[in-house]
Each structure stands twice: as C-alpha cells, then as structure tokens.
Design a protein around this motif. Sequence first.
Motif, short mmCIF file in Angstrom:
data_model
loop_
_atom_site.label_atom_id
_atom_site.label_comp_id
_atom_site.label_asym_id
_atom_site.label_seq_id
_atom_site.Cartn_x
_atom_site.Cartn_y
_atom_site.Cartn_z
N GLN A 1 6.97 -1.42 13.74
CA GLN A 1 7.52 -0.91 12.49
C GLN A 1 7.61 0.62 12.56
O GLN A 1 6.64 1.28 12.90
CB GLN A 1 6.63 -1.33 11.32
N ALA A 2 8.78 1.15 12.23
CA ALA A 2 8.97 2.60 12.19
C ALA A 2 8.65 3.11 10.79
O ALA A 2 9.24 2.67 9.81
CB ALA A 2 10.41 2.96 12.55
N ALA A 3 7.67 4.02 10.69
CA ALA A 3 7.26 4.61 9.40
C ALA A 3 7.91 5.98 9.29
O ALA A 3 7.47 6.94 9.92
CB ALA A 3 5.74 4.71 9.34
N LEU A 4 8.95 6.08 8.48
CA LEU A 4 9.86 7.22 8.55
C LEU A 4 9.33 8.52 7.97
O LEU A 4 9.64 9.59 8.48
CB LEU A 4 11.18 6.87 7.84
N GLU B 1 11.34 -3.12 12.40
CA GLU B 1 11.21 -2.99 10.96
C GLU B 1 11.21 -1.51 10.60
O GLU B 1 10.95 -0.66 11.46
CB GLU B 1 9.92 -3.64 10.44
N VAL B 2 11.45 -1.21 9.33
CA VAL B 2 11.41 0.16 8.85
C VAL B 2 10.57 0.22 7.58
O VAL B 2 10.74 -0.60 6.67
CB VAL B 2 12.83 0.69 8.55
N LEU B 3 9.65 1.18 7.54
CA LEU B 3 8.86 1.49 6.35
C LEU B 3 9.32 2.84 5.82
O LEU B 3 9.31 3.83 6.55
CB LEU B 3 7.37 1.55 6.69
N VAL B 4 9.72 2.89 4.55
CA VAL B 4 10.21 4.13 3.97
C VAL B 4 9.56 4.34 2.61
O VAL B 4 9.39 3.40 1.83
CB VAL B 4 11.75 4.12 3.84
N HIS B 5 9.16 5.59 2.34
CA HIS B 5 8.60 5.96 1.05
C HIS B 5 9.71 6.56 0.18
O HIS B 5 10.10 7.71 0.40
CB HIS B 5 7.48 7.00 1.22
N PRO B 6 10.26 5.82 -0.78
CA PRO B 6 11.30 6.38 -1.64
C PRO B 6 10.75 7.54 -2.46
O PRO B 6 9.61 7.51 -2.94
CB PRO B 6 11.69 5.20 -2.54
N LEU C 1 13.13 -4.14 5.57
CA LEU C 1 12.79 -2.84 4.98
C LEU C 1 11.55 -3.00 4.10
O LEU C 1 11.49 -3.90 3.26
CB LEU C 1 13.95 -2.32 4.13
N THR C 2 10.58 -2.11 4.30
CA THR C 2 9.32 -2.13 3.56
C THR C 2 9.19 -0.85 2.75
O THR C 2 9.53 0.23 3.23
CB THR C 2 8.12 -2.24 4.52
N VAL C 3 8.69 -0.97 1.52
CA VAL C 3 8.34 0.21 0.72
C VAL C 3 6.87 0.08 0.32
O VAL C 3 6.35 -1.02 0.19
CB VAL C 3 9.22 0.35 -0.54
N PRO C 4 6.18 1.21 0.14
CA PRO C 4 4.78 1.15 -0.30
C PRO C 4 4.70 0.96 -1.80
O PRO C 4 5.57 1.40 -2.55
CB PRO C 4 4.23 2.51 0.12
N ALA C 5 3.63 0.32 -2.23
CA ALA C 5 3.39 0.13 -3.67
C ALA C 5 1.94 0.49 -3.96
O ALA C 5 1.08 -0.37 -4.09
CB ALA C 5 3.68 -1.32 -4.08
#
Length: 260
Positions: free
Chosen positions: A17-20, A53-58, A88-92
Amino acid sequence: MSVSGGGVGGTRARVLQAALNGSRGAADGAAVPLSPGDLVRAARETVAAGAGEVLVHPRTPCGRESLSPRVVGPLLEEMRGAGVRVPLTVPAGVAAEQDPAGRLERVRSWTVLPDRAAVPFAEPGARELARALLERGVAVDAVVPMGGGAGPEPLARFLEWAPPDPARVRLVAELAEADPALVAGLRWLPPVPVVLFGRDSAAWPVLRLAARCGAGTRIGVAQVLHLPDGRAARSNAELVAAALDVEGAAGSATGTAWSR
C-alpha cells in the motif's frame, strides 16, 4: 503457522500500500504531495511503480485533515476519474475529527465511498466506527500500534471486537521496531489479513520483516522520507519502487517469523 497473502493462513497476493501524505506538510519537502492534483498524480505514479493500494489523507484547502463528504468525495472521484483503479483507503481517526460521535456522523454522511477506511484502535469509539463503516460497505483496516510503549490495549480491543463482516476486516500493525517477537504473537490471531509497517527509522526494517513474514506492508512519504540507502526520496513512486526491491531481497526467508 504461516502468513500468505498478507493474512494468517490467507491465499491472496501480498499487499503493498502506498501512503501518499499522512500528517506530512510542505515543511517535509518537495516529495510530499499537497494539492488534490498532486495527490492524484502521486497515486497514478505509485500504481505505475507497482503499488497495489493507495492510502490518502483528504485535506481541506487550508491543509487540515477532514472526513467531510465535501472533502473526501471529490478527491476520491478525481482519483478514480484519473484512472486510479486500485483500492483507495482513507483514514478515519482523531486527526480528522476529534469527537467520536462526530466521526460516526461524518462517515455516515459520505456520498462517495472509499474502498477501505483505516480505523485507529488506540482511539476511543474505534469499534463503533469500524462497525458503521462495514455497514456502509467500506472495508476496515484496524490499525494497532505495537511496541514502543504502546501497551496491549489496542490489540486487545481489536481481539474483543466481533465485526459483522470479518471477511472485510484487516489488521494493520504499526511496529515501533522490527522485532520478530512483536509479530510472533500474531500467529494466534483469527484468520484475518495482516499488514505491517513502521515509521521513519523503523520503516525499512519493518518492511523487510513483513517480507520475511509474507505479510502485507505500507510505504510512502507518510511513513518515511528517505530511501534505504539514506538518500532523500524524490517521490512516493520512488519509495514504492525501492520497497519492491527490498521485498524481493528479503522475501527468500518468507514465513519464518510466523512458524510455531
């Protein structure tokens, strides 16, 4: 017991997973993507480099992490519209919304859904939030810190949780150091996929440990700003390419850390 496919006893290909961006900002250097356009480009480049996969913090225009549907939705739509076809993953978590009730309200108001959401199990209200996400059809990454004084409570909280859809849950363990003893206890987990990652000085050693275990892993400027040889990374894609090289070199010992 061995891990295959990023999970205990699983069969799927190991996840990278790439954490952008994470909590990084402009002060952390030019490798950190800041604008939505930068994040979209970074996502496309990391996928081209081999990320699954991609992890992005909006973030809002002023740079604050946010769970608002007006922030999360447009970014996800822009990424998918630009051809980013991986999950696509976002943190909560608390960084995006301090109040546990507020986090629940936010995710229930999403109009565009991510594929996964990362829920920190060290934070209050994690189980309720994870359940709400699963009810919305969003898979859950249960993030658990291990070592470095984290204590056993987050992992215990995860183990005590009875998710309504366990097939859509993954344990993401943040290791303070690449200590096989931290990982050995995970062999007694229920059969859920496992992802291991570290930050800064622990990032590359933990990635090597994950490769030896056959677990999934995470890399990107959110985790580390330097390549394994100490040079500053120029982009997330460069970190992903380096991670694949490291995994290839370390993978010959796959499974040893999980053996009984």
